[in-house]
Design a protein around this motif. Structure first.
Motif, PDB file in Angstrom:
ATOM      1  N   THR A 226       5.272  -3.862 -14.253  1.00  0.00           N
ATOM      2  CA  THR A 226       6.130  -2.711 -13.858  1.00  0.00           C
ATOM      3  C   THR A 226       5.518  -1.439 -14.007  1.00  0.00           C
ATOM      4  OG1 THR A 226       8.815  -2.942 -15.069  1.00  0.00           O
ATOM      5  CG2 THR A 226       8.181  -0.761 -14.773  1.00  0.00           C
TER       6      THR A 226
ATOM      7  N   SER B 160       6.991   7.446 -17.831  1.00  0.00           N
ATOM      8  CA  SER B 160       8.220   7.549 -18.412  1.00  0.00           C
ATOM      9  C   SER B 160       8.528   6.198 -18.735  1.00  0.00           C
ATOM     10  CB  SER B 160       9.419   7.877 -17.379  1.00  0.00           C
ATOM     11  OG  SER B 160       9.051   7.139 -16.174  1.00  0.00           O
ATOM     12  N   GLN B 161       8.042   4.899 -18.554  1.00  0.00           N
ATOM     13  CA  GLN B 161       8.250   3.909 -18.747  1.00  0.00           C
ATOM     14  C   GLN B 161       7.529   3.904 -20.231  1.00  0.00           C
ATOM     15  OE1 GLN B 161       9.830   0.008 -17.683  1.00  0.00           O
ATOM     16  NE2 GLN B 161       9.686   1.001 -20.397  1.00  0.00           N
TER      17      GLN B 161
ATOM     18  N   TYR C 209       4.033   0.370 -10.544  1.00  0.00           N
ATOM     19  CA  TYR C 209       3.963   1.811 -10.148  1.00  0.00           C
ATOM     20  C   TYR C 209       3.144   2.483  -9.702  1.00  0.00           C
ATOM     21  CZ  TYR C 209       8.706   2.189 -12.761  1.00  0.00           C
ATOM     22  OH  TYR C 209      10.310   2.862 -13.106  1.00  0.00           O
TER      23      TYR C 209
ATOM     24  N   SER D 160       2.932   9.504 -13.787  1.00  0.00           N
ATOM     25  CA  SER D 160       4.504  10.002 -13.888  1.00  0.00           C
ATOM     26  C   SER D 160       5.281   8.821 -14.797  1.00  0.00           C
ATOM     27  CB  SER D 160       4.801  10.878 -13.635  1.00  0.00           C
ATOM     28  OG  SER D 160       4.284  11.841 -13.298  1.00  0.00           O
ATOM     29  N   LEU D 161       5.153   8.133 -13.171  1.00  0.00           N
ATOM     30  CA  LEU D 161       6.357   7.525 -13.123  1.00  0.00           C
ATOM     31  C   LEU D 161       5.553   6.396 -15.007  1.00  0.00           C
ATOM     32  CD1 LEU D 161       7.440   6.155  -9.700  1.00  0.00           C
ATOM     33  CD2 LEU D 161       9.120   7.525 -11.851  1.00  0.00           C
TER      34      LEU D 161
ATOM     35  N   SER E 170      -0.278  11.452  -8.375  1.00  0.00           N
ATOM     36  CA  SER E 170       0.810  12.678  -9.688  1.00  0.00           C
ATOM     37  C   SER E 170       2.326  11.741  -9.789  1.00  0.00           C
ATOM     38  CB  SER E 170       1.529  13.875  -9.731  1.00  0.00           C
ATOM     39  OG  SER E 170      -0.585  13.796  -9.124  1.00  0.00           O
ATOM     40  N   LEU E 171       2.374  11.124  -8.731  1.00  0.00           N
ATOM     41  CA  LEU E 171       4.522  10.575  -9.607  1.00  0.00           C
ATOM     42  C   LEU E 171       3.743   9.132 -10.083  1.00  0.00           C
ATOM     43  CD1 LEU E 171       6.942  11.437  -9.445  1.00  0.00           C
ATOM     44  CD2 LEU E 171       6.774  10.377  -6.901  1.00  0.00           C
TER      45      LEU E 171
ATOM     46  N   ALA F  15       6.853   5.617 -22.227  1.00  0.00           N
ATOM     47  CA  ALA F  15       7.239   6.664 -23.498  1.00  0.00           C
ATOM     48  C   ALA F  15       8.377   6.004 -24.510  1.00  0.00           C
ATOM     49  CB  ALA F  15       7.404   8.059 -23.178  1.00  0.00           C
TER      50      ALA F  15
ATOM     51  N   LEU G  84      -2.224  11.740 -17.422  1.00  0.00           N
ATOM     52  CA  LEU G  84      -2.192  11.645 -16.491  1.00  0.00           C
ATOM     53  C   LEU G  84      -3.067  12.632 -15.806  1.00  0.00           C
ATOM     54  CD1 LEU G  84       2.054  12.081 -17.831  1.00  0.00           C
ATOM     55  CD2 LEU G  84       0.291   9.969 -17.371  1.00  0.00           C
TER      56      LEU G  84
END
Lengths: 202, 202
Positions: free
Chosen positions: A195, A163-164, A199, A159-160, A155-156, A166, A142
């Motif tokens: 998506t 999240s998708q 992000y 990380s988003l 960073s956000l 994973a 990341l």
């Protein structure tokens, strides 16, 4: 990108010297102990070498970087950290699609899928191993992805994405929700790629 | 929507009759056994009543529906199946945002978060409990969401939503990726809401 799917252990040519495969096994066992005790970030090649009673140079010789050694220690089914530079190269409008395609195509291989499910189950199910994988993910994947984005909230964004992807791997391969387990790679790239793209860049 | 966050067990007014709380405990223990043995879909109130040695009507009396009983048996931290009708009502353009906000606001409560993490860890980490939660999710939540969409590929759409929101909860509360763990609910609703909206309707 297939060459990144399963890490190839470094092998010397010719017959191993006496004791060499012993040293390799000892280093690997020491790495498992050191990562478990210290976490990914705080573990060092030097500390692992000391546990194994060998010179740090021998650890590098057999296993390469700390990330490489970690990959071997946890039987990582793939090395997205190594695949990332290639994924980020080329058409920026399709980075999202390439990330989703890389992951799903890699997981099509039964061996990768099997080891991947084991690793996901361990990383999420066991409170001792969760921080270990989370630290590896943050440090080796990341943060690199974030640096490549060159924006303030990188960073956000990274990380988003995590999240998708994973969630996608878990829903398709662990929970096996029927509609996701049965969908083709192309279908999922078309649905989830945008998506990830959003992000990262929107 | 807060009233759906933690399922309220049905309680009779006044003092319990002799043996009533015994029966309740017996039914709950029988439910855990039946769900574990049969899975969510195949488990029946009749089978649970038989295991507990009580009349099926008593199971309904104490616990309501099969979904209600399951929620109690697994200490469910929230009941998104009960919250869904309210979420789907109203402005269709903001359903995605409402889904993400409902989940994240519910998980802000320490008790919900704690039980939620335990449940996620168990559902993903343990190969025996994974199908149980996946079946509940498919039966009580995703199929209802899919029916409300009234489109052909509704199951895939609902499952994609599940992949993103499960991934978000895991990344924020289990892996605790720093950028996601520190982001505000509003920030995450703004980022992830449009993804859910797109999966549902675009």
């Amino acid at each position: 990108m297939a060459e990144y799917a399963v890490p190839a252990p470094r092998r010397r040519r010719g017959r191993p010297r006496a004791g060499e495969s012993d040293a390799r096994e000892r280093i690997l066992a020491a790495a498992v102990e050191e990562f478990a005790a210290a976490g990914y970030d705080a573990a060092t090649i030097r500390g692992i070498a000391a546990r194994a009673g060998v010179d740090p140079a021998l650890v590098h010789h057999h296993f390469g970087t700390k990330a490489d050694l970690f990959g071997e220690a946890v039987h990582a089914p793939m090395r997205p950290d190594l695949a990332l530079p290639e994924i980020l190269e080329g058409d920026r409008d399709r980075v999202g699609e390439r990330i989703v395609r890389y992951l799903l195509e890699t997981w099509e291989k039964p061996d990768v899928r099997k080891r991947g499910v084991v690793l996901l189950r361990a990383a999420i199910g066991n409170r001792l191993t969760t921080p270990l994988l989370a630290e590896f993910l943050s440090r080796e994947l990341l943060s690199r992805l974030a640096r490549a984005l060159e924006v303030e909230d990188a960073s956000l964004r990274a990380s988003l994405v995590a999240s998708q992807v994973a969630g996608l791997l878990i829903a398709r391969f662990v929970l096996r929700l029927p509609a996701l387990a049965e969908a083709s790679v192309d279908e999922l790239v078309a649905r989830v790629g945008p998506t990830v793209q959003r992000y990262l860049f929107d």
